[in-house]
Write an enzyme that holds these catalytic residues in place. Structure first.
Site, mmCIF file in Angstrom:
data_model
loop_
_atom_site.group_PDB
_atom_site.id
_atom_site.type_symbol
_atom_site.label_atom_id
_atom_site.label_comp_id
_atom_site.label_asym_id
_atom_site.label_seq_id
_atom_site.Cartn_x
_atom_site.Cartn_y
_atom_site.Cartn_z
ATOM 1 C CB THR A 194 -0.974 0.042 1.200
ATOM 2 O OG1 THR A 194 -0.249 0.157 2.433
ATOM 3 C CG2 THR A 194 -1.858 -1.197 1.233
ATOM 4 C CG LEU A 240 -5.219 6.362 -2.330
ATOM 5 C CD1 LEU A 240 -6.043 6.442 -3.600
ATOM 6 C CD2 LEU A 240 -5.964 6.997 -1.179
ATOM 7 C CG HIS A 241 -3.080 2.468 3.749
ATOM 8 N ND1 HIS A 241 -1.772 2.067 3.773
ATOM 9 C CD2 HIS A 241 -3.101 3.674 4.365
ATOM 10 C CE1 HIS A 241 -1.030 2.985 4.376
ATOM 11 N NE2 HIS A 241 -1.799 3.972 4.752
ATOM 12 C CG ASP A 242 -8.603 0.929 3.919
ATOM 13 O OD1 ASP A 242 -9.162 1.757 4.657
ATOM 14 O OD2 ASP A 242 -7.757 0.113 4.338
#
Ligand code: RIB
Ligand code: CA
Length: 311
Positions: A194, A240-242
């Site tokens: 991520t 933008l992890h998720d």
């Protein structure tokens, strides 16, 4: 089409993930959105999920409130990153429709019981409290869970809440341990990948140039969210992890990884919440998890831009 439940703690990056999923229902059977305490307390994560659902125009997807805190640990939140509301930076109207009456854990259990074998994919993108509670309350649901695709943990990089741990796992390490030991196929989007999904100024400008309400709102969220990581890591944009989890469901070819053994350290002390990833195969522990390490970041942002141009 995969039938999917997203479990989240919005949070700006959760919001981007939810928008991508809500707009992609031609490719994803989104059964429901369940909320958990994490980035901010539960009342805010539920309110944010409802406001994001309104923004997407897709009211067909039910939202459920789940656990207000971890199984054993005190709740740790991240207002310094996401703001007091959890969705600072964008002013979304109050939702017209509220959350369902049923508890999120009941919804997860009943959805799994109603599904065929391997008929549902769970996507936790916050602390895994709701998922773990469902597995403890109804162990038989394992048969209908095809895969748990989660944002959390870190393999070869350092933690982002302690030197050892990533936030989602750190907040509820006992829940993460229950999931890791469940025997259900896991796919892990940790910080290793991520942190390569960076919303650079150029990528953010590309989103801001899209004249749709969703793209404009995402641009505002990213402008706010793009503070701490840049200051902390000196990166040229915020991760933008998720949304990586949802992009994997839609375009798995954007990612690469390795199947490894992953266990969770729940010992009190500096390693609490560490995901111990046997990347080099030094043990004979079962390879319970696909640990994703690479992303085609340009392809990822092209997917976001195309979808956010639709609404
Ligand atoms: O460490 C990043 C994760 O913690 C993301 O899911 C973010 O939303 C926060 O929940
Ligand atoms: Ca999250």
């Amino acid at each position: 089409m995969r039938r999917v439940i997203i479990d989240c703690d919005p949070g700006q990056d959760d919001a981007v993930a939810l928008l991508l999923a809500l707009i992609s229902q031609d490719e994803l059977d989104l059964a429901g959105i369940t909320c958990v305490a994490g980035n901010v307390p539960l009342r805010h994560t539920v309110r944010n999920a409802l406001r994001v659902r309104e923004l997407s125009g897709r009211r067909n997807v039910p939202v459920y409130a789940g656990c207000p805190g971890p199984i054993l640990r005190p709740l740790a939140t991240a207002e310094e990153v996401h703001g007091k509301t959890g969705l600072d930076g964008v002013d979304l109207p109050e939702p017209d429709h509220g959350a369902e009456e049923r508890h999120a854990v009941e919804f997860i259990i009943e959805s799994c019981r109603a599904a065929p074998d391997s008929g549902i994919t769970l996507c936790p993108i916050g602390p895994m409290t709701n998922i773990a509670m469902a597995l403890v309350m109804a162990p038989e649901i394992r048969r209908s869970i095809r895969e748990i695709v989660f944002m959390g943990g870190v393999a070869l990089d350092l933690g982002n809440i302690t030197p050892s741990a990533e936030f989602n796992i750190f907040v509820d390490p006992h829940a993460a341990e229950i999931v890791a030991k469940s025997g259900i196929p896991l796919t892990m989007f940790g910080l290793d990948v991520t942190h390569k999904a960076l919303a650079t100024p150029a990528r953010r400008a590309a989103i801001e140039s899209i004249p749709t309400p969703v793209a404009q709102a995402v641009g505002q969220m990213l402008a706010y969210y793009d503070r701490t990581d840049v200051d902390r890591y000196g990166d040229v944009g915020t991760p933008l992890h998720d949304p990586c989890v949802i992009a994997y469901l839609l375009r798995p070819e954007l990612f690469e990884g390795r199947r490894c053994s992953v266990t969770v350290d729940t010992s009190d002390g500096p390693s609490l919440g560490r995901t111990v990833v046997d990347w080099w195969g030094k043990t004979d522990a079962p390879a319970n998890c696909l640990v994703v390490s690479e992303i085609d970041a340009d392809g990822f942002f092209e997917l976001l831009n195309r979808r956010f141009a639709q609404v």
